[in-house]
Scaffold this motif. Structure first.
Motif: not given
Length: 159
Positions: A120-135
């Protein structure tokens, strides 16, 4: 995934016919379409996998998000010092494969040998990743809302 499909995609990526990103997207499309044995579609098998993710949470890693799909799993963790990712994944796969195979009355490989990881590169990447995984179940057409999927972090966070 069937070995011949993986081998074909790896050959295409190695020969630079497709990029690694294209390979990963094709694999995701294949998985989201529900190909493969889909043992994880059975709630008791998905529960075995989910329990294996929870087991060392807070001891070897911090479990940030997860989703157990019918034929694959997404996990976001923060590893702790002394516990490299490959050993954590090996532990999950070994334990859950043994339990699932016993429950299914089968022998042999349960998981694909390899896994895909990324930093995970930064906070924005983290948020996108969590959304991707959970959705992911929504994207795959399995539920209308992510919270409906029983084997994911969003289900437990939103109750």
């Amino acid at each position: 995934m069937p070995a011949d499909v993986v081998r074909n995609l790896e050959e295409q990526a190695h020969s630079r016919y497709i990029t690694d990103t294209q390979k990963r997207r094709r694999i995701e499309t294949y998985m989201d379409a529900g190909y493969g044995a889909c043992w994880l579609r059975q709630p008791e098998i998905a529960e075995i996998v989910q329990q294996s993710l929870w087991y060392f949470d807070g001891k070897r890693y911090r479990l940030l998000a997860w989703c157990v799909m019918p034929n694959h799993v997404h996990v976001v963790i923060e590893t702790f010092n002394g516990y490299p990712l490959y050993k954590i994944v090996q532990s999950w796969k070994s334990y859950s494969a043994q339990k699932a195979n016993k429950r299914l009355g089968r022998h042999g490989a349960f998981w694909h040998r390899d896994y895909f990881d990324r930093y995970v590169r930064n906070a924005e990447h983290y948020e996108r990743l969590i959304f991707y995984v959970e959705h992911n179940p929504v994207k795959a057409g399995l539920v209308h809302r992510a919270e409906e999927w029983l084997f994911s972090s969003v289900h437990y966070r939103t109750g």
